[in-house]
Design an enzyme around this catalytic site. Structure first.
Site, mmCIF file in Angstrom:
data_model
loop_
_atom_site.group_PDB
_atom_site.id
_atom_site.type_symbol
_atom_site.label_atom_id
_atom_site.label_comp_id
_atom_site.label_asym_id
_atom_site.label_seq_id
_atom_site.Cartn_x
_atom_site.Cartn_y
_atom_site.Cartn_z
ATOM 1 N N HIS A 56 11.505 68.927 38.656
ATOM 2 C CA HIS A 56 12.020 69.576 39.862
ATOM 3 C C HIS A 56 13.443 70.045 39.633
ATOM 4 O O HIS A 56 14.026 69.767 38.581
ATOM 5 C CB HIS A 56 11.913 68.658 41.082
ATOM 6 C CG HIS A 56 12.744 67.417 41.033
ATOM 7 N ND1 HIS A 56 12.491 66.367 40.173
ATOM 8 C CD2 HIS A 56 13.839 67.033 41.751
ATOM 9 C CE1 HIS A 56 13.377 65.407 40.368
ATOM 10 N NE2 HIS A 56 14.210 65.796 41.315
ATOM 11 N N HIS A 58 16.538 69.525 40.929
ATOM 12 C CA HIS A 58 17.804 68.841 41.184
ATOM 13 C C HIS A 58 18.672 68.775 39.923
ATOM 14 O O HIS A 58 18.168 68.623 38.808
ATOM 15 C CB HIS A 58 17.554 67.439 41.741
ATOM 16 C CG HIS A 58 17.132 67.458 43.176
ATOM 17 N ND1 HIS A 58 16.538 66.383 43.798
ATOM 18 C CD2 HIS A 58 17.223 68.432 44.138
ATOM 19 C CE1 HIS A 58 16.275 66.689 45.053
ATOM 20 N NE2 HIS A 58 16.684 67.919 45.281
ATOM 21 N N ASP A 60 20.560 66.628 38.517
ATOM 22 C CA ASP A 60 20.511 65.498 37.591
ATOM 23 C C ASP A 60 19.225 65.491 36.781
ATOM 24 O O ASP A 60 18.999 64.576 35.973
ATOM 25 C CB ASP A 60 20.679 64.169 38.343
ATOM 26 C CG ASP A 60 19.565 63.889 39.331
ATOM 27 O OD1 ASP A 60 19.098 64.835 39.993
ATOM 28 O OD2 ASP A 60 19.160 62.716 39.462
ATOM 29 N N HIS A 61 18.392 66.531 36.946
ATOM 30 C CA HIS A 61 17.179 66.679 36.139
ATOM 31 C C HIS A 61 17.204 67.943 35.279
ATOM 32 O O HIS A 61 16.457 68.018 34.307
ATOM 33 C CB HIS A 61 15.947 66.704 37.049
ATOM 34 C CG HIS A 61 15.693 65.387 37.721
ATOM 35 N ND1 HIS A 61 14.661 64.551 37.371
ATOM 36 C CD2 HIS A 61 16.368 64.755 38.704
ATOM 37 C CE1 HIS A 61 14.701 63.465 38.131
ATOM 38 N NE2 HIS A 61 15.737 63.574 38.941
ATOM 39 N N HIS A 112 9.511 65.255 47.814
ATOM 40 C CA HIS A 112 10.923 65.105 47.444
ATOM 41 C C HIS A 112 11.578 66.482 47.438
ATOM 42 O O HIS A 112 12.667 66.677 47.989
ATOM 43 C CB HIS A 112 11.005 64.430 46.083
ATOM 44 C CG HIS A 112 12.394 64.190 45.584
ATOM 45 N ND1 HIS A 112 13.263 63.321 46.193
ATOM 46 C CD2 HIS A 112 13.061 64.711 44.521
ATOM 47 C CE1 HIS A 112 14.402 63.296 45.536
ATOM 48 N NE2 HIS A 112 14.310 64.147 44.520
ATOM 49 N N ASP A 132 10.920 62.272 40.544
ATOM 50 C CA ASP A 132 11.407 61.507 41.691
ATOM 51 C C ASP A 132 10.366 61.420 42.807
ATOM 52 O O ASP A 132 10.729 61.221 43.969
ATOM 53 C CB ASP A 132 12.685 62.146 42.252
ATOM 54 C CG ASP A 132 13.893 61.924 41.360
ATOM 55 O OD1 ASP A 132 13.761 61.258 40.320
ATOM 56 O OD2 ASP A 132 14.971 62.440 41.697
ATOM 57 N N HIS A 170 14.483 57.192 37.440
ATOM 58 C CA HIS A 170 15.642 56.435 37.918
ATOM 59 C C HIS A 170 15.370 54.942 37.818
ATOM 60 O O HIS A 170 14.240 54.488 38.027
ATOM 61 C CB HIS A 170 15.975 56.777 39.371
ATOM 62 C CG HIS A 170 16.578 58.126 39.554
ATOM 63 N ND1 HIS A 170 17.918 58.373 39.339
ATOM 64 C CD2 HIS A 170 16.035 59.312 39.918
ATOM 65 C CE1 HIS A 170 18.167 59.647 39.579
ATOM 66 N NE2 HIS A 170 17.041 60.235 39.935
#
Length: 258
Positions: A56, A58, A60-61, A112, A132, A170
């Site tokens: 996805h 975001h 941090d990905h 998410h 996530d 995570h």
């Protein structure tokens, strides 16, 4: 044979590193930053990063994607979402892709985010890279999707084989289990897992991967059909009874403020 290791990133992210020793080719899943992957490549000369898998959009990905792509020429695979730059192959539900000689099926799992996907490898030892959406003993927050969408996504993942190894991104397992115990204080499987993971984390050991059999026994978001959970969520909502999606919504709202 493919080996899977975790590269820690940021405070609690994992970048999953898939290694095929025969070809000395690599793939990574959700590289939120490039530095851990580049450091691994520098420490292991002769290996080539061939594929980058994204679940996805975001930061941090995907934060390390462009740097890794430019440094290695790796192919980038991800959901059909304009917010993810530099994707060479945009994936849809049900498509099959070959990575390091392994076939993965793409599963759309919105909730998410609206375009979240997961990668499932169905073999003697199945693997699930679920970003996530599904966490060990938990699930992701709802940033773009509805409770119904997320609940259906989780139910879809829960139907995969129980031996499936769950590679989420995570290290939230300990806090998730504390919430799970609040939801089901009399569930012995949760108590056992909480003790085990507490010891692992105290020793600096990762709690991942999980597996779906364990998640079905200890993850409240996969247990919305349990009578005790349904009754507890109905009481929290002030209603006599609630449907499965409402049970999930009450659980997720409770976890958001736990």
């Amino acid at each position: 044979m493919v080996r899977i290791d975790a590269l820690p990133a940021f405070q609690d992210n994992y970048i999953w590193l898939l290694q095929a020793p025969a070809s000395r080719h690599l793939a990574v899943v959700d590289p939120g930053e490039a530095a851990p992957v580049l450091a691994w490549l520098e420490a292991n000369p002769g290996w080539q990063l061939t594929d980058i898998l994204i679940t996805h959009h975001h930061a941090d990905h995907i934060g390390g994607v462009e740097t890794l792509r430019q440094a290695t020429g790796a192919r980038v695979l991800g959901p059909d979402d304009e917010r993810i730059p530099a994707v060479d192959l945009r994936l849809r539900d049900g498509e099959r892709i070959d990575v390091l000689g392994c076939t993965f099926r793409v599963l759309e799992v919105p909730g998410h985010t609206r375009s979240h996907i997961a990668y499932f490898h169905d073999a003697a030892q199945p693997w699930l890279f679920c970003g996530d959406t599904l966490f060990a003993a938990g699930c992701g927050r709802l940033f773009e999707g509805t409770p119904s969408q997320m609940h259906q996504s989780l139910r879809r993942l829960a139907e995969l084989p129980e031996a499936t190894l769950v590679y989420c991104t995570h290290e939230y397992t300990l806090s998730n289990l504390r919430f799970a115990q609040a939801v089901e204080p009399d569930n012995p499987a949760i108590a056992r897992r909480l003790a085990e993971v507490s010891a692992w984390r105290a020793a600096g050991r990762s709690s991942l991967p999980s597996n779906l059999a364990l998640e079905r026994d200890t993850n409240p978001f996969l247990r919305t059909g349990e009578t005790s959970i349904k009754e507890k969520m109905a009481r929290r909502s002030g209603r006599a009874s609630i449907d499965p999606d409402q049970v999930f919504a009450e659980l997720r709202g409770w976890k958001d403020n736990f």
